[in-house]
Design an enzyme around this catalytic site. Structure first.
Site, mmCIF file in Angstrom:
data_model
loop_
_atom_site.group_PDB
_atom_site.id
_atom_site.type_symbol
_atom_site.label_atom_id
_atom_site.label_comp_id
_atom_site.label_asym_id
_atom_site.label_seq_id
_atom_site.Cartn_x
_atom_site.Cartn_y
_atom_site.Cartn_z
ATOM 1 N N HIS A 133 -9.321 -3.715 26.306
ATOM 2 C CA HIS A 133 -8.328 -2.920 27.039
ATOM 3 C C HIS A 133 -8.442 -1.479 26.529
ATOM 4 C CE1 HIS A 133 -4.253 -1.527 28.103
ATOM 5 N NE2 HIS A 133 -4.181 -2.562 28.927
ATOM 6 N N ASP A 210 -6.363 -7.660 18.838
ATOM 7 C CA ASP A 210 -5.399 -7.310 19.872
ATOM 8 C C ASP A 210 -4.971 -8.636 20.503
ATOM 9 O OD1 ASP A 210 -4.240 -6.853 22.316
ATOM 10 O OD2 ASP A 210 -5.744 -5.426 23.013
ATOM 11 N N GLN A 213 -2.717 -10.697 24.898
ATOM 12 C CA GLN A 213 -2.871 -11.759 25.903
ATOM 13 C C GLN A 213 -2.984 -13.142 25.270
ATOM 14 O OE1 GLN A 213 -2.525 -11.324 29.075
ATOM 15 N NE2 GLN A 213 -2.601 -9.092 29.147
ATOM 16 N N LYS A 236 5.159 -9.167 27.181
ATOM 17 C CA LYS A 236 4.248 -10.198 27.713
ATOM 18 C C LYS A 236 4.632 -11.575 27.191
ATOM 19 C CE LYS A 236 0.413 -6.948 27.938
ATOM 20 N NZ LYS A 236 0.154 -6.532 29.308
ATOM 21 N N CYS A 374 -7.043 -1.573 33.236
ATOM 22 C CA CYS A 374 -7.205 -0.809 31.977
ATOM 23 C C CYS A 374 -8.403 -1.291 31.169
ATOM 24 C CB CYS A 374 -5.946 -0.856 31.119
ATOM 25 S SG CYS A 374 -4.527 -0.108 31.889
#
Ligand code: PMP
Length: 416
Positions: A133, A210, A213, A236, A374
Site C-alpha cells: 500500500h 503492515d 488487512q 478496518k 493505493c
C-alpha cells in the site's frame, strides 16, 4: 442445492443472520435496494456495541487523560489504559509496547521517522515489496531521501506472491529494516511472514509488518511471529476511524527518539532542555483520540466473542464461493491468485473499465471498490488501469454474493 440451504450448511458455526442484527448500517437501502457492502477492505462497518460505547464515552466519561486529578479525568485515563491492555493481550504483547496512532499510516510514518533517525544512515537500505500500500512505500521513500539511503523491492510472481528467493538475495549488511504487508489489500495474498522474519533475523535485521488487512481476519500473535513492529487501523477492525496501533518491541522503542513534540511525551521541560517520557507515552504527543482508543477495545472484544477462527472459516467459504462464481463469467480475470488468501477478490473484465462496472454495481445496491487501491506500483505491474475489488467480512452472506454476481452480469451486458 438451494443457496439458502447451502449457506446454512456452510455457516453451521456462525449465525450470520444474528450477527447482521448487530450492524444497523447493513439494513440501509441504496437506490431502493438493500445494500450489499463488499468494501470491507477499505473500511468495515461498526456493531452496536461500538456505536453505543462511543455515546457512552461522551455521556459518562469525557475528560482529558493523564492530566487531571478529578474523577472524570481518572475514569478516562483508566479506560484509556485498560484499552491499551486489551489491545496488548489481543496481540500477545506487553502494554508498554502498544502505541496509539491515528491509523496504520501514522504508525508506519512514526517508525520511518523515529527508527530512521536512530538507525538509518547514508548508503543503508530498506526493503519493501512490490505489493505494498502507498502507506508502506512513501514513508520509506521519504526516509531514503532524507538519509541518502536506498529502497529495495521484493519482486512478485504473476499470481501475486512474493519471490522469496529474490528476497533472500536482497538481505545484506546494508539492510536496516524490512517492511512488508502481512496481507495485501489489493490481492488478498497472505504473505509468509514468519519466513520473512526468520530470514531477516538471521542477519539481525528487524521487520515491520503492515497488518491493516490481517488483523480483521486472523489471530495475530506478535510474540510467536517475533515481529519487531506491527501496525493496524481500528476502522478496518470494526472500530472507529482515527485510531490505530503501533506495536514495537521495547528493545527498539527504548532506543528511538520521539516522533512529535508536545504534551504527554515529556518528563521535564525547561526552556533550555527537555527530557522525554518512556515508551509508549514518548510517542503520543498531544491529546490523543481518547474516545476511539477506548472504543477500539470494545471492537476487539466483539470480534473475540464471535471468534476469529469462525470468522476466518466463514470468510474463506465466501471467498471460495465467490471465486467459483466469478470464474464462470466470460472475459473476467481474477488479479491475485495466491495459494493463501483472505476474503478479497480483485478482478478485471476484458474491454471494460473498472470504474464503469463499479458505478453500475452501485446503482444496483452493491458497494465495491474500483481503481488502484493505493497500490499503484502493483497495478502497473499487471499493466491494467485498476481492478474491481470485492472484499468480504464475516457479516456478509452467500445470498449477497449471488446478488453481486447477478448485478455484475447485468452491468457487463449493459456495457458491452
Ligand atoms: N496498509 C494497507 C495494507 C491497507 O489496506 C491500508 C488501508 N487501505 C493502509 C495500509 C492504510 O491504512 P489507514 O488509511 O487506515 O492508515
Amino acid at each position: 442445492m438451494d443457496i439458502a440451504v447451502k449457506s446454512k450448511e456452510l455457516n453451521k458455526e456462525l449465525d450470520v443472520e444474528a450477527i447482521r442484527k448487530d450492524f444497523p448500517i447493513l439494513h440501509t437501502k441504496v437506490h431502493g435496494q438493500p445494500i450489499v457492502y463488499f468494501d470491507n477492505a477499505a473500511t468495515s462497518q461498526k456493531p452496536l456495541v461500538v456505536l453505543d460505547a462511543i455515546q457512552e464515552y461522551y455521556k459518562e466519561t469525557n475528560s482529558n487523560v493523564h492530566r487531571g486529578i478529578h474523577y472524570l479525568s481518572n475514569k478516562a485515563t483508566n479506560e484509556f489504559e485498560a484499552s491499551r491492555k486489551t489491545i496488548a493481550a489481543h496481540l500477545n504483547a506487553s502494554h508498554e509496547e502498544i502505541i496509539f496512532t491515528r491509523g496504520t499510516t501514522e504508525a508506519i510514518n512514526l517508525v520511518a521517522f523515529s527508527y530512521g533517525e536512530a538507525f538509518v544512515k547514508s548508503g543503508d537500505e530498506i526493503i519493501i515489496s512490490h505489493m505494498e500500500h502507498h502507506s508502506n512505500i512513501v514513508p520509506w521513500q521519504m526516509l531514503c531521501e532524507r538519509k541518502n539511503a536506498t529502497l529495495k523491492v521484493i519482486p512478485i510472481t504473476h499470481e501475486g506472491e512474493l519471490k522469496i528467493e529474490e528476497y533472500k538475495k536482497l538481505l545484506s549488511a546494508k539492510t536496516k529494516l524490512v517492511a512488508v504487508n502481512h496481507v495485501s489489500n489489493t490481492l488478498g495474498t497472505i504473505n509468509p511472514v514468519r519466513e520473512i522474519i526468520e530470514l531477516a533475523h538471521a542477519k539481525n535485521i528487524p521487520v515491520l509488518l503492515d497488518g491493516a488487512q490481517a488483523v480483521p481476519h486472523m489471530k495475530v500473535d506478535v510474540k510467536k511471529l517475533d515481529v519487531d513492529f506491527y501496525c493496524f487501523s481500528g476502522h478496518k477492525l470494526f472500530g472507529p476511524t482515527g485510531i490505530g496501533v503501533l506495536y514495537g518491541k521495547s528493545k527498539w522503542l527504548n532506543q528511538m527518539p520521539p516522533y512529535q513534540g508536545g504534551g504527554e511525551m515529556i518528563k521535564q521541560v525547561t526552556l533550555e532542555k527537555t527530557t522525554y517520557n518512556d515508551a509508549p507515552l514518548r510517542f503520543e504527543a498531544g491529546t490523543p483520540n481518547i474516545e476511539a482508543s477506548i472504543v477500539l477495545a470494545n471492537a476487539i472484544d466483539y470480534v473475540n466473542e464471535i471468534g476469529l477462527d469462525k470468522i476466518a472459516k466463514h470468510e474463506n467459504d465466501l471467498l471460495l464461493y465467490a471465486t467459483e462464481k466469478l470464474e464462470k463469467i466470460q472475459g473476467l480475470k481474477i488479479i491475485g491468485t495466491a495459494k493463501h488468501k483472505t476474503s478479497v477478490i480483485s478482478f478485471v473484465i476484458d474491454g471494460l473499465h473498472p470504474s464503469d462496472i463499479g458505478i453500475l454495481l452501485d446503482k444496483q445496491g452493491v458497494a465495491v471498490r474500483t481503481g488502484h487501491h493505493c497500490t499503484q506500483p502493483l497495478i502497473d505491474f499487471y499493466k491494467i488501469p485498476g481492478t474491481v475489488r470485492a472484499s468480504f467480512a464475516f457479516y456478509n452472506t452467500f445470498e449477497e454474493i449471488d446478488i453481486f454476481v447477478r448485478a455484475l452480469n447485468k452491468a457487463i451486458s449493459m456495457l458491452k
